[in-house]
Design a protein around this motif. Structure first.
Motif, short mmCIF file in Angstrom:
data_model
loop_
_atom_site.label_atom_id
_atom_site.label_comp_id
_atom_site.label_asym_id
_atom_site.label_seq_id
_atom_site.Cartn_x
_atom_site.Cartn_y
_atom_site.Cartn_z
N ALA A 64 0.89 -1.28 0.07
CA ALA A 64 -0.01 -0.03 -0.05
C ALA A 64 1.02 1.24 -0.04
N GLY A 65 1.98 1.19 0.84
CA GLY A 65 2.86 2.11 0.55
C GLY A 65 3.40 2.62 -0.72
N ASN A 66 4.02 1.68 -1.28
CA ASN A 66 4.53 1.73 -2.56
C ASN A 66 3.38 2.22 -3.55
N ALA A 67 2.07 1.68 -3.25
CA ALA A 67 1.01 2.17 -4.21
C ALA A 67 0.97 3.55 -4.19
N VAL A 68 0.76 3.99 -2.84
CA VAL A 68 0.67 5.54 -2.46
C VAL A 68 1.84 6.33 -3.30
N LEU A 121 -5.58 5.24 -11.94
CA LEU A 121 -6.52 4.31 -11.44
C LEU A 121 -5.76 2.98 -10.99
N GLY A 122 -4.79 2.57 -11.51
CA GLY A 122 -3.94 1.20 -11.28
C GLY A 122 -3.60 1.70 -9.93
N GLY A 123 -2.75 2.65 -9.60
CA GLY A 123 -2.14 3.13 -8.61
C GLY A 123 -3.07 3.04 -7.36
N MET A 124 -4.22 3.37 -7.45
CA MET A 124 -5.20 3.45 -6.56
C MET A 124 -5.48 2.31 -6.03
N LEU A 125 -5.82 1.19 -7.10
CA LEU A 125 -6.18 -0.02 -6.97
C LEU A 125 -5.23 -1.17 -6.35
N THR A 126 -3.97 -0.87 -6.33
CA THR A 126 -2.72 -1.42 -6.18
C THR A 126 -2.82 -2.08 -4.63
N PRO A 180 1.12 0.73 -12.74
CA PRO A 180 2.06 0.66 -11.26
C PRO A 180 1.74 -0.33 -10.40
N PRO A 181 0.93 -1.24 -10.51
CA PRO A 181 0.77 -2.60 -9.81
C PRO A 181 2.17 -3.20 -10.03
N TYR A 182 2.54 -3.40 -11.37
CA TYR A 182 3.64 -4.15 -11.54
C TYR A 182 5.03 -3.44 -10.70
#
Length: 419
Positions: free
Chosen positions: A153-157, A285-290, A337-339
């Motif tokens: 979650a931190g990486n995704a933020v 959007l991908g970052g928010m969903l990660t 972003p998820p990758y």
């Protein structure tokens, strides 16, 4: 409604990240510097156009873009003994301070009439020397202050902030360039990194955050420590190879897509901008969903993303309606972003904390090199086969890479169960 919204925020996987005391101090400065970098995407190339001789502008624009990124890979390779044992706050702070000083020198030299294209390229290169270490410092900081379950979650933020600023930054840069020239945007970029440097100097320090004081003894650090650790860990080595292949195979898209739009689709710069905007929106959007993928198995999910990325890229090089091609590129942006966040989480979970800065710097160096190498391949690929074939080749290559990684992972898992 307010109570419901508050409850939703607190139940989000991102709440432990944004509410953490250290992360609350970091995020404003990180977001501001990311916005500066988003504006620099336009300003760096535009300033090169203003400074370079008319006949050689194309070459100098490419050199300027490379100078703003590639020295970071060199710094990761040659500065390991000097920086490998430093606290993550120092790594990130020194990178931000160097960027602020080097970039800040550019508009000053320009105002004094001293800035030529050679000095401009040199200052861009100096500004990026520590960037791999700075990124490693930020993600090491995150890994040390947050519980392991919150790493993704931190990486995704951080990834979401970067993606959002990539969309907004160029929009802000355009009127600033029209008003005060590219030098104004570079000055603003320098100011944002000065704020980030001050964040690490005054708001986040190892003496006030004990988790950040851990560091490797300098006697055990070397230039190649990060690569040595990766080489000895089959999981990390496989992840690094997968990341290099993924970004390398995506590199030709930067050459093929503009030519595909202009020559094969007969589109304008507006259509090309629409493709990049679609990718950027998908990335946000991908970052928010990660963060919601934290319960998924990281390694299989990472491989699955590569396979899916190759599959959704395929229609772009085919004769499909433009809305379908735009939707495909947006879907690719959604997976980007998820990758990045998942692969970083794998490095964070598979590496001793004291060695994490060196490992992340090595990983960053490989990523920084892979995209330009792939982009360089794009030129002869387009020249030999055409833009649409180059796009299809990139998509198929990524798809095959993901499938090969899945087979290797399955065989390794089967072998480990038999043993």
């Amino acid at each position: 409604m307010a109570f419901t919204l508050n409850g939703m925020m607190r139940s989000s996987p991102y709440w432990p990240v944004v509410s953490h005391r250290t992360m609350r101090r970091l995020l404003p400065g990180f977001a501001l510097s990311s916005l500066g970098d988003g504006m620099a995407v336009v300003a760096v190339s535009w300033f090169a156009i203003e400074l370079a001789p008319t006949a050689d502008r194309g070459i100098w624009v490419a050199v300027a873009a490379a100078a703003y990124t590639l020295p970071g890979a060199v710094g990761a390779l040659v500065l390991g003994r000097l920086l490998g044992h430093r606290a993550p706050t120092r790594l990130a702070g020194w990178d931000a301070a160097l960027r602020a000083c080097a970039l800040g020198t550019i508009p000053i030299a320009y105002a004094l009439g001293l800035l030529g294209i050679g000095l401009y390229i040199a200052l861009l290169a100096v500004s990026s020397v520590l960037h791999s270490w700075g990124q490693a410092g930020v993600y090491t900081l995150l890994a040390r202050v947050l519980p392991e379950g919150d790493h993704l979650a931190g990486n995704a933020v951080l990834s979401t902030i970067g993606s959002f600023c990539t969309v907004v930054g160029p929009i802000l840069a355009a009127p600033l360039i029209a008003w005060g020239g590219a030098a104004t945007v570079v000055a603003a970029d320098a100011a944002t990194f000065a704020v980030l440097a001050a964040t690490f100097l005054f708001a986040i320090r190892a003496k006030t955050v004990p988790e950040l004081a851990q560091a490797q003894d300098s006697s055990t650090a070397s230039r190649s420590t990060g690569f040595t650790v990766i080489r000895r860990n089959p999981t990390l080595l496989g992840l690094l190879v997968l990341s290099f292949g993924f970004f390398f195979l995506f590199g030709p898209v930067y050459v093929a897509l503009p030519l595909h739009v202009s020559e094969e689709l007969g589109g304008s710069a507006g259509l090309l901008a629409a493709f990049y905007t679609a990718f950027g929106i998908g990335a946000v959007l991908g970052g928010m969903l990660t963060g919601y993928l934290s319960r998924w198995r990281l390694w299989p999910t990472t491989i699955g993303i590569v396979i899916a990325f190759g599959a959704v890229m395929l229609p772009i090089g085919l004769e499909v309606p433009k809305p379908v091609a735009l939707a495909s590129f947006a879907a690719a942006g959604l997976l980007w972003p998820p990758y990045s966040s998942l692969s970083t989480a794998l490095f964070q979970r598979s590496t001793l904390s004291a060695l994490l800065p060196q490992v992340l710097a090595a990983s960053s160096a490989v990523r920084v090199l892979s995209v330009p190498l792939g982009t360089a391949l794009g030129g002869p690929l387009v020249a030999g086969f055409g833009a649409s074939d180059a796009l299809r080749s990139a998509a198929v290559g990524i798809l095959v890479l993901g499938l090969a990684a899945a087979v290797v992972a399955a065989l390794r898992g089967s072998a480990s169960r038999r043993s």
